[in-house]
Design an enzyme around this catalytic site. Structure first.
Site, PDB file in Angstrom:
ATOM      1  N   ASN A 125       0.811  -1.227   0.000  1.00 19.49           N
ATOM      2  CA  ASN A 125       0.000   0.000   0.000  1.00 19.49           C
ATOM      3  C   ASN A 125       0.842   1.273   0.000  1.00 19.49           C
ATOM      4  O   ASN A 125       0.323   2.363   0.208  1.00 19.49           O
ATOM      5  CB  ASN A 125      -0.954   0.004   1.200  1.00 19.49           C
ATOM      6  CG  ASN A 125      -0.216  -0.047   2.538  1.00 19.49           C
ATOM      7  OD1 ASN A 125       1.014  -0.067   2.573  1.00 19.49           O
ATOM      8  ND2 ASN A 125      -0.966  -0.081   3.625  1.00 19.49           N
ATOM      9  N   ILE A 134       3.049   7.192  -3.936  1.00 21.20           N
ATOM     10  CA  ILE A 134       3.264   8.632  -4.119  1.00 21.20           C
ATOM     11  C   ILE A 134       2.026   9.135  -4.856  1.00 21.20           C
ATOM     12  O   ILE A 134       1.642   8.555  -5.882  1.00 21.20           O
ATOM     13  CB  ILE A 134       4.513   8.933  -4.968  1.00 21.20           C
ATOM     14  CG1 ILE A 134       5.772   8.376  -4.297  1.00 21.20           C
ATOM     15  CG2 ILE A 134       4.647  10.433  -5.227  1.00 21.20           C
ATOM     16  CD1 ILE A 134       6.966   8.329  -5.232  1.00 21.20           C
ATOM     17  N   HIS A 148       3.182   5.888  11.824  1.00 18.68           N
ATOM     18  CA  HIS A 148       2.049   5.164  12.399  1.00 18.68           C
ATOM     19  C   HIS A 148       2.344   3.717  12.800  1.00 18.68           C
ATOM     20  O   HIS A 148       1.419   2.945  13.033  1.00 18.68           O
ATOM     21  CB  HIS A 148       0.822   5.223  11.469  1.00 18.68           C
ATOM     22  CG  HIS A 148       1.069   4.864  10.043  1.00 18.68           C
ATOM     23  ND1 HIS A 148       0.811   5.735   9.010  1.00 18.68           N
ATOM     24  CD2 HIS A 148       1.527   3.741   9.462  1.00 18.68           C
ATOM     25  CE1 HIS A 148       1.106   5.165   7.856  1.00 18.68           C
ATOM     26  NE2 HIS A 148       1.535   3.945   8.100  1.00 18.68           N
ATOM     27  N   HIS A 175      -4.752   5.811  10.762  1.00 15.86           N
ATOM     28  CA  HIS A 175      -3.666   6.110   9.825  1.00 15.86           C
ATOM     29  C   HIS A 175      -4.117   6.034   8.380  1.00 15.86           C
ATOM     30  O   HIS A 175      -3.336   6.305   7.465  1.00 15.86           O
ATOM     31  CB  HIS A 175      -2.501   5.145  10.034  1.00 15.86           C
ATOM     32  CG  HIS A 175      -2.652   3.822   9.345  1.00 15.86           C
ATOM     33  ND1 HIS A 175      -3.758   3.020   9.512  1.00 15.86           N
ATOM     34  CD2 HIS A 175      -1.833   3.154   8.485  1.00 15.86           C
ATOM     35  CE1 HIS A 175      -3.606   1.928   8.786  1.00 15.86           C
ATOM     36  NE2 HIS A 175      -2.459   1.984   8.153  1.00 15.86           N
TER      37      HIS A 175
END
Length: 513
Positions: free
Chosen positions: A238, A241, A362, A432
């Site tokens: 996952n 950019i 996270h 997150h």
């Protein structure tokens, strides 16, 4: 004895590992968990408290999200609550099943006599989000040809294939894992346009995590070589950019203005972590924790859940090396952004600037002061959301609170928020991201390429461009794999944990492979 101590299965009379819990025990506990799920206390404002056999779990979710959480996430919470001395455990609305611990977990222990758990940190230590501002507006990249050119230019500078090596061989790996951003060569800190204010260093959650560097002696030579090769690389899964265009919330224009944000502005959002450097910590030191647990004769029903006291050799070695991985993660995102900037210069000219808005993590366990006491706060798939005036805010954000970065999926909006003072009830933690609703395998089995294509608006003027020629190759990352991000944000805002400053709509996406 802590009330949770008796809830850990004593394995001292068994020759095998803590994973071999009698099946009948597993069935009984799971059934108890299911029965307790409806016996929760509703505190209002999307805050529920569930009494589980091993302790109490706080869940921050609206009614729709709360109803969608299955028994398995509560069963995993019950396992986690069996670790002695837990002070607080919660789920954010993106909570979903992970290895040993659900993603979306905040878990807290006292530093003096508490525990640390690699399982509640996660395998991608320091994984986090980063947003950069640009001088571009939506109109500058609406043309698909421009966006395709931009994607190609960035891919030349940022390796997105796991087999591709870093081009930054002049970076001293030992310096950056020790000093974080402060260990980078000066040419990679592109703040010439702010000579009196190094935003690359100041506008981040933490530019340098300090630790006992003697622990680096435990890192084997192959790991140093692999870590060197992956600096500034995106990674798969996952990680991404994204070029996004922002829409400012009317009520938050003053904060947005202070942050340098405006309607229609193009921003760059980056999601990546510590790559193999952090993955090694989870893999190698999990064994140490398993050995410690076996010697002490304790365990839970989940063999993937490992833990040890903070003050043990195992706990100290893990924590110190974890901080080296946090340093790696921060400089990795920084160098990805550096590559993006170089790609943008190729398309839009050498004078284009891309100051960082914020960088935050996270997946970690961090010592923090709460109510004057030192706590070890684990956040697995949760991120900090500090309100205005909080002492832990980065200096530029003391007055306003820092930007909180919550991505959606490649076909949906992402959000930038700011923390609220009421977030103290969850140790200032929010989600997150949107959180998976389907596993990768289930997504490939249940979602069609046509459905994926439709969600990306393929063939229309509003198409979200992606760097993969075939959507089939990234089907497991389609928007259909994730929860409704708007429901996630509604849960966070409704719980008074944070408030929305801007909505970010994707225009172009670069995914790793």
């Amino acid at each position: 004895m802590n009330e949770n101590d008796s809830l850990i299965f004593n394995m001292s009379d068994r020759a095998d590992t803590p994973s071999r819990i009698p099946f009948v025990v597993q069935v009984v506990v799971i059934q108890i968990v299911k029965e307790l799920m409806d016996l929760y206390t509703d505190h209002g404002n999307n805050h529920k408290e569930i009494p589980l056999p091993a302790g109490r779990l706080h869940v921050f979710a609206n009614d729709e999200i709360f109803a969608s959480l299955g028994a398995k996430v509560y069963d995993m919470a019950d396992n986690n609550l069996r670790i002695p001395g837990n002070i607080h455990m919660s789920y954010t609305p993106d909570a979903h099943v992970g290895i040993g611990t659900c993603i979306g977990t905040t878990a807290v222990w006292d530093m003096a006599d508490g525990y640390v758990s690699p399982s509640i940190v996660g395998s991608d230590i320091g994984c986090g989000m980063r947003v950069h501002l640009t001088p571009l507006s939506k109109e500058d990249i609406l043309d698909k040809k421009v966006r395709r050119e931009l994607i190609r230019a960035v891919e030349k500078m940022v390796p997105v294939n796991n087999r591709s090596a870093s081009t930054y061989q002049d970076i001293d790996l030992e310096k950056v894992v020790t000093h974080g951003l402060k260990g980078l060569p000066q040419q990679y800190i592109p703040d010439a346009y702010t000579p009196n204010r190094k935003t690359s260093i100041s506008h981040v959650e933490n530019a340098q995590f300090t630790f006992d560097t003697d622990y680096l002696e435990y890192i084997q030579s192959p790991q140093w070589g692999r870590g060197k090769k992956q600096i500034g690389t995106l990674g798969g899964g996952n990680h991404f950019i994204e070029f996004q265009v922002i829409e400012i919330e009317e009520e938050q224009r003053e904060i947005a203005d202070k942050w340098g944000m405006k309607d229609g502005q193009v921003v760059v959002m980056i999601h990546s972590g510590s790559r193999a450097w952090g993955a090694m910590m989870g893999r190698e030191y999990k064994k140490d924790f398993e050995i410690w647990m076996s010697k002490k004769g304790i365990g839970t029903r989940d063999p993937n859940l490992v833990f040890a006291p903070i003050n043990t050799d195992e706990g100290q070695r893990y924590l110190n090396l974890m901080y080296s991985a946090l340093n790696y993660a921060v400089i990795n995102r920084h160098m990805i952004a550096y590559g993006v900037l170089e790609g943008m210069k190729e398309v839009f000219g050498s004078k284009v600037e891309m100051p960082v808005l914020y960088d935050l993590m996270h997946n970690y366990a961090l010592e923090e002061k709460h109510d004057g006491k030192s706590r070890l706060v684990h956040r697995k798939g949760t991120t900090r959301a500090l309100p205005p005036g909080h002492s832990l805010n980065a200096t530029p954000y003391q007055e306003t609170g820092h930007p909180v970065l919550i991505p959606g999926s490649m076909g949906t909006a992402s959000y930038i928020l700011v923390g609220q003072s009421e977030g103290v009830k969850n140790y200032y933690s929010v989600c997150h991201g949107a959180g998976r609703i389907r596993s990768r395998r289930a997504t490939k089995e249940q979602v069609t390429v046509d459905e994926f294509s439709s969600s990306m608006k393929v063939g229309t003027d509003e198409e979200i461009l992606v760097n993969h020629r075939s959507l089939q190759t990234i089907l497991d990352e389609s928007p259909q794999a994730y929860k409704d991000v708007d429901q996630i944000i509604d849960s966070v805002v409704g719980a008074n944990l944070a408030t929305v400053v801007a909505r970010c709509r994707p225009l172009a996406v670069i995914k790793g492979v």
